[in-house]
Write a protein that holds these residues in place. Structure first.
Motif, mmCIF file in Angstrom:
data_model
loop_
_atom_site.group_PDB
_atom_site.id
_atom_site.type_symbol
_atom_site.label_atom_id
_atom_site.label_comp_id
_atom_site.label_asym_id
_atom_site.label_seq_id
_atom_site.Cartn_x
_atom_site.Cartn_y
_atom_site.Cartn_z
ATOM 1 N N THR A 100 5.888 -28.818 -57.478
ATOM 2 C CA THR A 100 5.812 -27.230 -57.911
ATOM 3 C C THR A 100 6.117 -26.135 -56.830
ATOM 4 O O THR A 100 5.476 -26.673 -55.798
ATOM 5 C CB THR A 100 4.512 -27.189 -59.240
ATOM 6 N N ARG A 101 6.385 -25.493 -57.744
ATOM 7 C CA ARG A 101 6.537 -24.234 -56.603
ATOM 8 C C ARG A 101 5.297 -23.632 -56.228
ATOM 9 O O ARG A 101 5.077 -23.519 -54.978
ATOM 10 C CB ARG A 101 7.149 -22.921 -57.741
ATOM 11 N N ALA A 105 4.121 -22.974 -51.833
ATOM 12 C CA ALA A 105 3.417 -21.749 -51.514
ATOM 13 C C ALA A 105 2.545 -21.939 -50.752
ATOM 14 O O ALA A 105 1.787 -21.838 -49.886
ATOM 15 C CB ALA A 105 4.018 -20.805 -52.707
ATOM 16 N N ALA A 106 1.759 -23.144 -51.124
ATOM 17 C CA ALA A 106 0.726 -23.049 -50.609
ATOM 18 C C ALA A 106 0.357 -23.965 -49.232
ATOM 19 O O ALA A 106 0.061 -23.950 -47.878
ATOM 20 C CB ALA A 106 -0.678 -23.697 -51.921
ATOM 21 N N ALA A 107 1.607 -24.784 -49.065
ATOM 22 C CA ALA A 107 1.461 -25.700 -48.282
ATOM 23 C C ALA A 107 2.440 -25.318 -47.386
ATOM 24 O O ALA A 107 2.430 -25.307 -45.883
ATOM 25 C CB ALA A 107 1.802 -26.680 -48.945
ATOM 26 N N THR A 109 4.530 -23.596 -43.883
ATOM 27 C CA THR A 109 3.900 -22.990 -42.763
ATOM 28 C C THR A 109 4.989 -21.929 -42.084
ATOM 29 O O THR A 109 4.720 -20.935 -41.587
ATOM 30 C CB THR A 109 3.821 -23.884 -41.864
ATOM 31 N N ALA A 110 6.578 -21.958 -43.050
ATOM 32 C CA ALA A 110 7.350 -20.442 -42.835
ATOM 33 C C ALA A 110 8.010 -20.484 -43.795
ATOM 34 O O ALA A 110 8.553 -20.985 -44.936
ATOM 35 C CB ALA A 110 7.724 -21.488 -41.710
ATOM 36 N N ALA A 111 8.610 -19.102 -44.150
ATOM 37 C CA ALA A 111 9.585 -17.867 -45.009
ATOM 38 C C ALA A 111 10.788 -18.423 -44.522
ATOM 39 O O ALA A 111 11.217 -18.198 -43.330
ATOM 40 C CB ALA A 111 8.811 -17.823 -45.399
ATOM 41 N N GLY A 112 11.847 -18.744 -45.301
ATOM 42 C CA GLY A 112 13.226 -18.522 -44.809
ATOM 43 C C GLY A 112 13.189 -17.373 -45.979
ATOM 44 O O GLY A 112 12.739 -16.899 -46.693
ATOM 45 N N PRO A 113 14.792 -17.564 -46.256
ATOM 46 C CA PRO A 113 15.846 -16.571 -47.071
ATOM 47 C C PRO A 113 15.004 -16.540 -48.615
ATOM 48 O O PRO A 113 15.517 -15.552 -49.165
ATOM 49 C CB PRO A 113 17.002 -16.810 -46.858
ATOM 50 N N ILE A 117 9.704 -22.076 -46.930
ATOM 51 C CA ILE A 117 10.230 -22.809 -47.034
ATOM 52 C C ILE A 117 9.377 -24.290 -46.943
ATOM 53 O O ILE A 117 8.766 -24.618 -46.183
ATOM 54 C CB ILE A 117 11.026 -22.517 -44.931
ATOM 55 N N TYR A 118 9.980 -25.439 -48.061
ATOM 56 C CA TYR A 118 9.589 -26.273 -48.472
ATOM 57 C C TYR A 118 8.994 -26.887 -46.717
ATOM 58 O O TYR A 118 9.809 -27.684 -45.943
ATOM 59 C CB TYR A 118 10.897 -27.306 -48.960
ATOM 60 N N PRO A 119 7.732 -28.158 -46.889
ATOM 61 C CA PRO A 119 7.139 -28.047 -45.347
ATOM 62 C C PRO A 119 7.125 -30.213 -45.649
ATOM 63 O O PRO A 119 7.336 -30.809 -44.888
ATOM 64 C CB PRO A 119 5.590 -27.621 -46.314
#
Length: 276
Positions: A100-101, A105-107, A109-113, A117-119
């Motif tokens: 789920t979203r 978000a909880a897992a 470790t990085a953010a993309g545009p 970013i899916y871990p």
């Protein structure tokens, strides 16, 4: 021959930001003695409302932006999306994902545009539980293709970096395609030679270039134009109540004059073009 397209989604009325995007696509085609197509991206489930399509057609006519050929609809291309997804599954570059979203978000470790970013939580599970989304395994996909480039008319030649977005969803749980897969296939089917869209979709092109290579699709040139933004720097948006073109049209405003003002950079008070 140059061929461009304007591809709105019928989940709300068009506003000046859409008008600017349509003008960019229309004028590029006309300057090159080419074709300007209209595609309706109407696969967003119940959010896609057919009554908006008639408004879109009237808005473009009012602005003086005639399109060529018949209007195309994504909702009539589900078989194309399903076929492409099966080809990618056969290449073992897609995997099912039930996250789920909130879990992502909880897992992450990085953010993309496009957000966290899916871990890769589901990447090694290797089983389809049914009702899952399907993600692109970017590492496996790049092993197939090797390094790739793409060209933007404004930004120049770019190395493709799909890893910037991570393993994006290509097949949604409830629909046969995400934006990434549907738009890439549609532009190829429609013979688009110059893909015009806003700067906010610049990084999406890294993924689209990879999909073109995997699926053996033609490679267009891109043209990522500035966006019309509000005083706080946010782009005009339907959800924030930006004045609609339909309301302006019904109020008797001159659509062609509005289009000419947008071409000349004469924007309403508080509205400007985003910086690169």
């Amino acid at each position: 021959m140059i061929r461009t397209r304007f591809a709105p989604s019928p989940n709300g009325a068009l506003h000046l930001g859409h008008a600017y995007a349509a003008i960019v696509a229309h004028d590029l085609a006309r300057r090159g003695s080419g074709e300007f197509l209209l595609r309706i991206e109407d696969i967003d489930g119940p959010r896609s409302r057919p009554e908006f399509v008639c408004e879109f057609l009237a808005d473009l006519e009012w602005l003086g932006l005639p399109w060529d050929n018949d209007v195309s609809f994504q909702s009539r291309r589900f078989a194309d999306y399903e076929d492409a997804a099966e080809r990618l599954k056969a290449m073992d570059v897609l995997y099912p994902c039930t996250c789920t979203r909130a879990e992502i978000a909880a897992a992450a470790t990085a953010a993309g545009p496009e957000g966290p970013i899916y871990p890769g939580t589901c990447r090694e599970k290797n089983r389809d539980p049914g009702g899952a989304a399907w993600r692109l395994d970017v590492s496996k996909a790049l092993a197939f293709t090797g390094p790739l480039e793409w060209t933007d008319e404004i930004a120049g030649v770019r190395n493709a970096r799909p890893d910037l977005l991570g393993d994006v969803v290509l097949v949604r749980k409830e629909l046969p395609a995400s934006y990434h897969l549907a738009a890439t296939l549609d532009d190829a089917k429609d013979g688009i030679t110059v893909v015009t869209r806003g700067q906010d979709l610049f990084t999406a092109t890294h993924v689209h270039r990879l999909l073109q290579e995997l699926l053996g699709l033609p490679v267009p040139v891109w043209h990522h134009h500035p966006l019309l933004v509000e005083p706080d720097g946010r782009k005009l948006a339907k959800r924030r109540g930006s004045p609609s073109l339909a309301d302006r049209r019904r109020a008797g405003e001159d659509g062609r004059a509005i289009a000419d003002d947008l071409r000349l950079g004469r924007f309403p008070a508080g509205i400007s073009l985003s910086s690169a």
